[in-house]
Design a protein around this motif. Sequence first.
Motif, PDB file in Angstrom:
ATOM      1  N   GLU A 584      -5.882   7.123  10.126  1.00 43.73           N
ATOM      2  CA  GLU A 584      -4.672   6.319   9.979  1.00 43.73           C
ATOM      3  C   GLU A 584      -3.523   7.001   9.844  1.00 43.73           C
ATOM      4  O   GLU A 584      -2.237   6.310   9.566  1.00 43.73           O
ATOM      5  CB  GLU A 584      -4.950   5.354   8.529  1.00 43.73           C
ATOM      6  CG  GLU A 584      -6.153   4.319   8.903  1.00 43.73           C
ATOM      7  CD  GLU A 584      -7.510   4.939   8.238  1.00 43.73           C
ATOM      8  OE1 GLU A 584      -7.487   6.153   7.830  1.00 43.73           O
ATOM      9  OE2 GLU A 584      -8.582   4.575   8.952  1.00 43.73           O
ATOM     10  N   GLY A 585      -3.442   8.189   9.717  1.00 45.69           N
ATOM     11  CA  GLY A 585      -2.178   8.970   9.725  1.00 45.69           C
ATOM     12  C   GLY A 585      -1.687   9.358   8.218  1.00 45.69           C
ATOM     13  O   GLY A 585      -0.813  10.012   8.199  1.00 45.69           O
ATOM     14  N   LYS A 586      -2.779   9.145   7.367  1.00 47.67           N
ATOM     15  CA  LYS A 586      -2.419   9.534   5.922  1.00 47.67           C
ATOM     16  C   LYS A 586      -2.809  11.159   5.675  1.00 47.67           C
ATOM     17  O   LYS A 586      -3.859  11.433   5.914  1.00 47.67           O
ATOM     18  CB  LYS A 586      -3.211   8.541   4.916  1.00 47.67           C
ATOM     19  CG  LYS A 586      -2.297   7.234   4.757  1.00 47.67           C
ATOM     20  CD  LYS A 586      -2.862   6.516   3.693  1.00 47.67           C
ATOM     21  CE  LYS A 586      -2.508   7.456   2.199  1.00 47.67           C
ATOM     22  NZ  LYS A 586      -2.964   6.361   1.196  1.00 47.67           N
ATOM     23  N   PRO A 587      -2.058  11.711   4.944  1.00 49.92           N
ATOM     24  CA  PRO A 587      -2.339  13.122   4.672  1.00 49.92           C
ATOM     25  C   PRO A 587      -3.634  13.037   3.823  1.00 49.92           C
ATOM     26  O   PRO A 587      -3.553  12.282   2.710  1.00 49.92           O
ATOM     27  CB  PRO A 587      -1.002  13.684   4.183  1.00 49.92           C
ATOM     28  CG  PRO A 587      -0.163  12.526   3.686  1.00 49.92           C
ATOM     29  CD  PRO A 587      -0.612  11.567   4.734  1.00 49.92           C
ATOM     30  N   PHE A 588      -4.274  14.042   3.624  1.00 51.71           N
ATOM     31  CA  PHE A 588      -5.446  14.139   2.575  1.00 51.71           C
ATOM     32  C   PHE A 588      -5.766  15.759   2.511  1.00 51.71           C
ATOM     33  O   PHE A 588      -5.102  16.614   3.249  1.00 51.71           O
ATOM     34  CB  PHE A 588      -6.868  13.605   2.961  1.00 51.71           C
ATOM     35  CG  PHE A 588      -7.591  14.526   4.199  1.00 51.71           C
ATOM     36  CD1 PHE A 588      -8.345  15.453   3.789  1.00 51.71           C
ATOM     37  CD2 PHE A 588      -7.644  13.746   5.416  1.00 51.71           C
ATOM     38  CE1 PHE A 588      -8.879  16.121   4.946  1.00 51.71           C
ATOM     39  CE2 PHE A 588      -8.064  14.307   6.356  1.00 51.71           C
ATOM     40  CZ  PHE A 588      -8.906  15.456   6.144  1.00 51.71           C
ATOM     41  N   VAL A 589      -6.295  16.077   1.203  1.00 52.88           N
ATOM     42  CA  VAL A 589      -6.405  17.540   0.864  1.00 52.88           C
ATOM     43  C   VAL A 589      -8.068  17.528   0.454  1.00 52.88           C
ATOM     44  O   VAL A 589      -8.529  16.789  -0.047  1.00 52.88           O
ATOM     45  CB  VAL A 589      -5.759  17.736  -0.378  1.00 52.88           C
ATOM     46  CG1 VAL A 589      -6.034  19.034  -1.106  1.00 52.88           C
ATOM     47  CG2 VAL A 589      -4.174  17.759  -0.043  1.00 52.88           C
TER      48      VAL A 589
END
Length: 633
Positions: A584-589
């Motif tokens: 969905e284009g959300k950044p994650f770590v």
Amino acid sequence: MRSSGWMAIATTMLGSFLGEAVAVGGEDGASLRPVQVKAVSVNDHFWAPKQKVIRRDTIPHSWPYVEPSIEEFRRLATPGRPPVEKHIKWGEANLYKVLETVAYALAQEPDAALDRKADEVIAIIAAAQRPDGYLHAWSMARKLRPWDDLYLRHEGFVCGHLYEAAAAHFLATGKKNLLEVACRSADFAWEHFVHQQNAGFCGHAGMELGLVELYRVTGNKKYVELAQAFIERRGQHPERAVRYPPAYFQDDLPVRQQQSINGHAVRAVFFTTGVADLALETGDRDMRAAAHRLWESATQRKMYITGSVGSESTQEAFGPDYELPNNGYTESCAACGMANLAHRMLRLEGNASAADELERVVYNGMLHGMALDGKSSYYQNPLSDRNRLRNNNWTCCPPNLSRTVLLVGKYAYAYSDDRVYVNLFVGGTGRIPLPKTPVALDVQTDYPWQGTVKIGVEPERPAEFALCVRIPGWCRGATARLNGAEVKKLELCKGYAVFRRRWVPHDAVVLELPLPVMRMEAHPAVQAARGKVAIQRGPLVYGLEGLDNEGLSLVNLGADPQFRVEYRPDFLGGVSIVHGLTAEGKPFVAIPFYALGNRGKSSQDVWMNQQDKRENRDGWQGTLYREYRGRPL
Ligand SMILES: [Zn+2]
């Protein structure tokens, strides 16, 4: 009861033991020999700080938890005192695991106060031992007859840990105070089970591998004989089993007929280690084949991507093939046992694939068990978890974890007649007693964060031998330089790059292992990982923790998650984190699996949903996990 001759043998062998290796007694000359903890120093940025935490924090933290066992031993020396209420029947095993950890700590670094403390505790244990050699404080305090509840009382399991601790303490310090206790105990058991031919074996495996370890330092073949008896007695009268089915105790079939690793996971892994040990020391090919079958059953069909095993919680057991639920039981002791077993299989077969599994479990399933502060731990290490805090559950796991963390340097090296093996990439030095000439290896690396591994080779005098450096199974495109010159084509044998030449001082091999962020997939039969991938970089499996991702730990990945690696020296003791983008284009770590759960309650997940994942059923022979290369164009 004391076996004659062992002390003379031990004394003769002591000179060659300290800092060196134990000769392998098996018929198969191909077996690799181990190096001892004392022959290795670890000084890198990854393992050295973790080992320091064990020496500085974990060991002092451990003593109060094993005090009920020490108190039970103390009371036994004074007739008429009641048993210690809080003591449990396998509690002494924890005390012995702490003593084993102490032995490795002393092998790594002199510590007069710790040495004294160990001697004081050993004196309390020795004073409690019965004159005939029997030693199980819990049973003795409760006036129970030795070995009359073999399946469930854990006497043999406890003895196995005593023998491992005694061998380690002798090799580390040269002292025989604990070794004498162990030998008296083992002699008593040999008299009962072999000489007097009393039936049975302890229902919790561990004594077998401990006995072989005791043989390795004493040369007393009675101990191998007793280990063999316990192993061969499995499956002969399975109707004897109580409360649990025979497979729980690895007692459903004779070992030579067992095809699959089953039952209580810690028991099964310890048992298989004993089988491999027996094969190593006797050269028995059927025993070797049995160890191989059980090892393949574990690693190719029943192991998590983190190296943990034992998915079923009802009997803390191995489940059916490929049944690896993400909330599986995954006890830390079973992960520690897998490291030990992998080391034996590596020695037995000389194949780097065993070192791949050794690396998998020590960097992931095992290391996850121990908190970064070295004080709290996890009993279980599931791939998906919600809001579970670490604690001080001293049922069994914490001292198993501490001893295993200190063993990593030993696992890193091995040798045979004219080969020196580098199995794991641990910065520091290893002194290899190659028969032709002693060789010092000086390994400089920032592994697993960086893929450059410089191995300085320092033979005491010039000599021809092969340096065998493991090329990890997950690695593609490894290259090497020898004394600065590029090696055009790596000569590979059993997963090792082989550099055979006449080595002279100051020679060096520099290995370059590319470390891209990979997406891994599981065999299609692993239901819990269907349509999913796990993030892995080098040997490290990664997971998402809710704390870093607005409470979410399970995300959807698209075709290109745009992975980016960032080394953060001040975060979680210094880790490389992986940044990515969800579908969905959300950044994650993502952070290394071993570092999850060190910042309070949160959710954690390893397997991520992979959008449009195509299950490819081809090419899985002998493989449980492999790199996911995306949808074919
Ligand atoms: Zn445990």
